[in-house]
Write an enzyme that holds these catalytic residues in place. Structure first.
Site, short mmCIF file in Angstrom:
data_model
loop_
_atom_site.label_atom_id
_atom_site.label_comp_id
_atom_site.label_asym_id
_atom_site.label_seq_id
_atom_site.Cartn_x
_atom_site.Cartn_y
_atom_site.Cartn_z
N HIS A 122 6.76 -2.80 3.05
CA HIS A 122 5.77 -3.87 3.16
C HIS A 122 6.03 -4.96 2.12
O HIS A 122 5.95 -6.16 2.42
CB HIS A 122 4.36 -3.30 2.96
CG HIS A 122 3.81 -2.59 4.16
ND1 HIS A 122 4.39 -1.46 4.68
CD2 HIS A 122 2.72 -2.87 4.94
CE1 HIS A 122 3.69 -1.05 5.73
NE2 HIS A 122 2.68 -1.89 5.92
N HIS B 261 2.01 3.74 -2.19
CA HIS B 261 3.21 3.46 -2.99
C HIS B 261 2.84 3.48 -4.46
O HIS B 261 1.70 3.16 -4.84
CB HIS B 261 3.81 2.10 -2.63
CG HIS B 261 4.54 2.08 -1.32
ND1 HIS B 261 5.77 2.66 -1.14
CD2 HIS B 261 4.20 1.54 -0.12
CE1 HIS B 261 6.17 2.48 0.11
NE2 HIS B 261 5.23 1.81 0.74
#
Length: 373
Positions: free
Chosen positions: A144, A198
């Site tokens: 992302h 993350h």
């Protein structure tokens, strides 16, 4: 259940965060970072050619822009996926989603395994699909983050290349759009940390990767950041403006060629009068005519240059036709200077041409007085 060799410490708190759904899902990422940038590029290319729209030029510019963007996007995605499958770092919610169990049936919650580095284990959560199980081992780097920073920074470079110059509101609007692009990429990256998908280092690595690929694509593929000369820059940014400049240059070359041909014809005419002319003098420019001519001489602005040059050569031809024998030497010398300047005459050299005409008139008058005395 499957057994994985990627080890971890049972006391590692960085992989024990709770599981949350993604704020920015993969389809949303593709829409924001792939479809919308392509649509933006297509709309901007239409705006660039709105005053002189040509379908072939539009298709050419759009294909080049979309080709550069797609090349960098695919390169960023492949590099990110390669790093994910090589490093295989565990996500922050790995423990809560996987619920690892050792081969001996114990778990990390047992006191004996608190500081143990586990390599042989399996996920006891039977609700995980194969895809969800794979996603637990691809934390580094963040896709992302890399794709969002690549797409938004590419658009910022693209705006910088096509929207040059301008002051006031236009310049502020350009920088505002660039700031909004980067802010969107920053928001998507932060959402991955906030959702515990993350680690912060994953997001940073993805952002650095996206910035590097966007910069390399802008410099070496799209050449958005290269330094051009004025002609090549205008050709890359505004093709119809470059075509207009070429027409002006061709018109200037044709005008110089016409002046050179006129000067050559005048010299040939004077040489012919030198051989066949008589010694009769019939030209006597009066002081009043000289003042009248000088007072009506156009000033040297660019729009009246051609008129001044035509008047200059008309006066020279009149003087030569009425003074064939006595003024040939001085006239030829003056015309040699005029001929040498005809191909390179500029706005500053019009004063020199005017002086040459005055010298020609004064020389003819002197010759006429000496012939009549």
């Amino acid at each position: 259940m499957l057994t994985y060799q990627r080890g971890f410490f049972c006391g590692d708190l960085s992989i024990r965060y709770p599981y949350h759904e993604c704020t920015i899902t993969v389809p949303m990422l593709l829409v924001c970072m792939l479809l919308l940038p392509m649509l933006f590029l297509g709309v901007v290319e239409i705006m660039r050619l709105c005053h002189n729209f040509r379908l072939r030029q539009y298709l050419r510019n759009t294909s080049l822009s979309l080709g550069c963007f797609s090349f960098g996007f695919i390169a960023t995605y492949l590099s990110t996926e390669l790093a994910k499958n090589v490093v295989r770092r565990l996500r922050p919610h790995f423990y809560m989603a996987c619920r690892p169990q050792l081969n001996d049936g114990s778990t990390c919650d047992d006191p004996k395994n608190r500081n143990l580095f586990v390599e042989q284990y399996y996920c006891s959560n039977r609700n995980l699909s194969a895809r969800q199980l794979r996603e637990l081992y691809v934390s580094f780097p963040s896709a992302h983050s890399s794709l969002s920073f690549y797409a938004m920074l590419f658009l910022a470079f693209y705006l910088h290349a096509i929207w040059r110059g301008g002051r006031g509101v236009n310049r502020v609007l350009r920088h505002l759009l660039q700031f909004l692009f980067l802010s969107l990429a920053w928001f998507i990256s932060l959402s991955r940390v906030a959702d515990y998908w993350h680690h912060w280092s994953d997001v940073m690595a993805g952002a650095v990767m996206g910035i590097i690929y966007a910069t390399l694509t802008a410099i070496y593929v799209g050449r958005f950041l290269s330094y051009y000369t004025s002609s090549s820059a205008s050709s890359a940014i505004s093709p119809h403006h470059h075509h207009h400049q070429q027409q002006q240059q061709q018109h200037h070359i044709n005008k110089q060629s016409c002046l050179h041909q006129t000067s050559n014809k005048l010299k040939a005419s004077l040489k012919h009068h030198q051989h066949v002319g008589s010694s009769t003098v019939s030209f006597q420019p009066s002081q009043q005519q000289q003042q009248h001519t000088l007072s009506h001489e156009p000033k040297p602005p660019q729009q009246q240059q051609q008129q001044l040059k035509q008047q200059l050569y008309s006066d020279q031809i009149s003087a030569a036709s009425t003074l064939p024998g006595l003024s040939t030497t001085s006239t030829a010398a003056a015309l040699d200077a005029v001929a040498s300047l005809a191909t390179t005459v500029t706005e500053e050299e019009l004063v020199t041409l005017t002086s040459a005409r005055e010298h020609l008139i004064a020389s003819n008058e002197s010759i006429w007085k000496s012939g009549t005395s």
